[in-house]
Design a protein around this motif. Structure first.
Motif, PDB file in Angstrom:
ATOM      1  N   LEU A   1      37.950  51.617  36.187  1.00 42.54           N
ATOM      2  CA  LEU A   1      38.540  50.279  36.245  1.00 42.54           C
ATOM      3  C   LEU A   1      37.464  49.199  36.098  1.00 42.54           C
ATOM      4  O   LEU A   1      37.656  48.215  35.370  1.00 42.54           O
ATOM      5  CB  LEU A   1      39.313  50.102  37.548  1.00 42.54           C
ATOM      6  CG  LEU A   1      40.110  48.821  37.710  1.00 42.54           C
ATOM      7  CD1 LEU A   1      41.144  48.687  36.604  1.00 42.54           C
ATOM      8  CD2 LEU A   1      40.788  48.783  39.064  1.00 42.54           C
TER       9      LEU A   1
ATOM     10  N   LEU B   1      36.459  48.955  32.460  1.00 40.09           N
ATOM     11  CA  LEU B   1      37.459  48.231  31.669  1.00 40.09           C
ATOM     12  C   LEU B   1      37.379  46.729  31.924  1.00 40.09           C
ATOM     13  O   LEU B   1      37.468  45.924  30.994  1.00 40.09           O
ATOM     14  CB  LEU B   1      38.856  48.766  31.962  1.00 40.09           C
ATOM     15  CG  LEU B   1      39.120  50.198  31.487  1.00 40.09           C
ATOM     16  CD1 LEU B   1      40.431  50.729  32.059  1.00 40.09           C
ATOM     17  CD2 LEU B   1      39.127  50.276  29.971  1.00 40.09           C
ATOM     18  N   ASN B   2      37.194  46.353  33.179  1.00 43.14           N
ATOM     19  CA  ASN B   2      37.078  44.929  33.504  1.00 43.14           C
ATOM     20  C   ASN B   2      35.839  44.315  32.861  1.00 43.14           C
ATOM     21  O   ASN B   2      35.888  43.203  32.344  1.00 43.14           O
ATOM     22  CB  ASN B   2      37.057  44.719  35.020  1.00 43.14           C
ATOM     23  CG  ASN B   2      38.415  44.957  35.646  1.00 43.14           C
ATOM     24  OD1 ASN B   2      39.448  44.811  34.999  1.00 43.14           O
ATOM     25  ND2 ASN B   2      38.426  45.340  36.907  1.00 43.14           N
TER      26      ASN B   2
ATOM     27  N   ARG C   1      48.482  49.314  28.892  1.00 44.89           N
ATOM     28  CA  ARG C   1      48.160  48.644  30.159  1.00 44.89           C
ATOM     29  C   ARG C   1      46.745  48.066  30.142  1.00 44.89           C
ATOM     30  O   ARG C   1      46.471  47.070  30.788  1.00 44.89           O
ATOM     31  CB  ARG C   1      48.316  49.604  31.333  1.00 44.89           C
ATOM     32  CG  ARG C   1      49.741  49.743  31.806  1.00 44.89           C
ATOM     33  CD  ARG C   1      49.805  50.419  33.158  1.00 44.89           C
ATOM     34  NE  ARG C   1      49.078  51.667  33.178  1.00 44.89           N
ATOM     35  CZ  ARG C   1      49.521  52.826  32.678  1.00 44.89           C
ATOM     36  NH1 ARG C   1      50.707  52.871  32.124  1.00 44.89           N
ATOM     37  NH2 ARG C   1      48.802  53.915  32.734  1.00 44.89           N
ATOM     38  N   GLU C   2      45.855  48.704  29.439  1.00 44.83           N
ATOM     39  CA  GLU C   2      44.460  48.248  29.357  1.00 44.83           C
ATOM     40  C   GLU C   2      44.094  47.900  27.915  1.00 44.83           C
ATOM     41  O   GLU C   2      42.948  48.049  27.499  1.00 44.83           O
ATOM     42  CB  GLU C   2      43.523  49.334  29.902  1.00 44.83           C
ATOM     43  CG  GLU C   2      43.791  49.730  31.333  1.00 44.83           C
ATOM     44  CD  GLU C   2      43.564  48.608  32.341  1.00 44.83           C
ATOM     45  OE1 GLU C   2      42.905  47.601  31.997  1.00 44.83           O
ATOM     46  OE2 GLU C   2      44.049  48.728  33.472  1.00 44.83           O
ATOM     47  N   LYS C   3      45.072  47.427  27.167  1.00 42.30           N
ATOM     48  CA  LYS C   3      44.901  47.238  25.728  1.00 42.30           C
ATOM     49  C   LYS C   3      43.751  46.296  25.375  1.00 42.30           C
ATOM     50  O   LYS C   3      42.970  46.589  24.472  1.00 42.30           O
ATOM     51  CB  LYS C   3      46.199  46.727  25.102  1.00 42.30           C
ATOM     52  CG  LYS C   3      46.096  46.603  23.594  1.00 42.30           C
ATOM     53  CD  LYS C   3      47.427  46.229  22.992  1.00 42.30           C
ATOM     54  CE  LYS C   3      47.306  46.189  21.490  1.00 42.30           C
ATOM     55  NZ  LYS C   3      48.567  45.947  20.854  1.00 42.30           N
TER      56      LYS C   3
ATOM     57  N   HIS D   1      43.569  54.067  42.971  1.00 40.84           N
ATOM     58  CA  HIS D   1      42.423  53.622  42.179  1.00 40.84           C
ATOM     59  C   HIS D   1      41.327  53.073  43.088  1.00 40.84           C
ATOM     60  O   HIS D   1      40.148  53.226  42.801  1.00 40.84           O
ATOM     61  CB  HIS D   1      42.851  52.548  41.180  1.00 40.84           C
ATOM     62  CG  HIS D   1      43.457  53.108  39.934  1.00 40.84           C
ATOM     63  ND1 HIS D   1      44.571  53.898  39.953  1.00 40.84           N
ATOM     64  CD2 HIS D   1      43.082  53.000  38.647  1.00 40.84           C
ATOM     65  CE1 HIS D   1      44.867  54.251  38.712  1.00 40.84           C
ATOM     66  NE2 HIS D   1      43.988  53.719  37.898  1.00 40.84           N
TER      67      HIS D   1
ATOM     68  N   LEU E   1      38.461  58.354  31.114  1.00 38.63           N
ATOM     69  CA  LEU E   1      39.629  57.506  30.858  1.00 38.63           C
ATOM     70  C   LEU E   1      40.606  58.239  29.949  1.00 38.63           C
ATOM     71  O   LEU E   1      41.815  58.244  30.194  1.00 38.63           O
ATOM     72  CB  LEU E   1      39.206  56.182  30.223  1.00 38.63           C
ATOM     73  CG  LEU E   1      40.344  55.279  29.731  1.00 38.63           C
ATOM     74  CD1 LEU E   1      41.257  54.848  30.874  1.00 38.63           C
ATOM     75  CD2 LEU E   1      39.766  54.054  29.012  1.00 38.63           C
TER      76      LEU E   1
ATOM     77  N   ALA F   1      40.977  45.544  26.944  1.00 44.49           N
ATOM     78  CA  ALA F   1      39.673  46.173  27.165  1.00 44.49           C
ATOM     79  C   ALA F   1      39.448  47.314  26.181  1.00 44.49           C
ATOM     80  O   ALA F   1      38.362  47.439  25.594  1.00 44.49           O
ATOM     81  CB  ALA F   1      39.577  46.686  28.602  1.00 44.49           C
TER      82      ALA F   1
ATOM     83  N   ASN G   1      48.693  52.298  42.319  1.00 46.86           N
ATOM     84  CA  ASN G   1      47.397  51.669  42.098  1.00 46.86           C
ATOM     85  C   ASN G   1      46.479  51.740  43.303  1.00 46.86           C
ATOM     86  O   ASN G   1      45.283  51.567  43.167  1.00 46.86           O
ATOM     87  CB  ASN G   1      47.579  50.218  41.665  1.00 46.86           C
ATOM     88  CG  ASN G   1      48.075  50.136  40.241  1.00 46.86           C
ATOM     89  OD1 ASN G   1      47.858  51.051  39.464  1.00 46.86           O
ATOM     90  ND2 ASN G   1      48.745  49.051  39.908  1.00 46.86           N
TER      91      ASN G   1
END
Length: 188
Positions: free
Chosen positions: A22, A25-26, A104-106, A12, A66, A108, A9
């Protein structure tokens, strides 16, 4: 199921493209995707808007990046899948690697998909096109040629399986994606 390679990470934080993804997504977790702007994303990523604009001309371009990032992860992990199994088993494992990566980013991704499907047909079409590219890569990773007309039919067939299964994945609240695996198994 195949073992997934852990990602570092810290990369990133150094890579501006990954920081923008990222941040996007946030922000998708905080507000409706259609209300998120490149300016919001730039501010969240702590990168000047002009730099974000040089990296990505639109939010769609960020989502395409992505998708490529997910494809890269799936292909990097494809070597962990046994080639001794049937093609169907290999496709199952490869698609589950994809669902694992997406998970992992489900939250978002779910919000982005739900907002995009209902409000942005152009983004939905581009997302479908990108998913088709991903299915082509998965077939090729399983050793299936996609260059012939029959190969293109296989791409479209796998895309149908994936799109049908993704709606189960969106609602799957099991920690090990049991519902998604069962639906994928049935759809394949």
């Amino acid at each position: 199921m195949a073992k997934r390679i852990k990602k570092n990470n810290s990369n990133h934080l150094k890579d501006p493209k990954k920081r923008v993804i990222l941040a996007s997504l946030n922000l998708a977790l905080e507000k409706k995707w259609n209300e998120v702007s490149l300016g919001n994303i730039a501010k969240s990523a702590n990168i000047p808007l002009i730099e974000v604009r040089k990296l990505f001309h639109s939010k769609i371009a960020i989502l395409e990046a992505l998708n490529r990032q997910i494809d890269t992860e799936v292909l990097a992990n494809a070597a962990t899948i046994s080639s001794n199994g049937t093609i169907r088993d290999q496709l199952f494992e490869l698609l589950m690697l994809r669902f694992d990566a997406l998970t992992r980013e489900k939250k978002a991704i779910t919000k982005i998909i739900c907002c995009t499907i209902s409000r942005d047909p152009i983004a939905s079409f581009i997302g479908l096109k990108n998913s088709k590219v991903s299915m082509k890569l998965i077939l090729e990773a399983a050793g299936i040629s996609t260059k012939t007309p029959l190969g293109q039919l296989k791409v479209n067939g796998l895309l149908a399986v994936y799109m049908n299964t993704i709606f189960t994945w969106l609602k799957d609240d099991t920690p090990d994606l049991t519902k998604t695996m069962a639906d994928l198994d049935k759809n394949l």
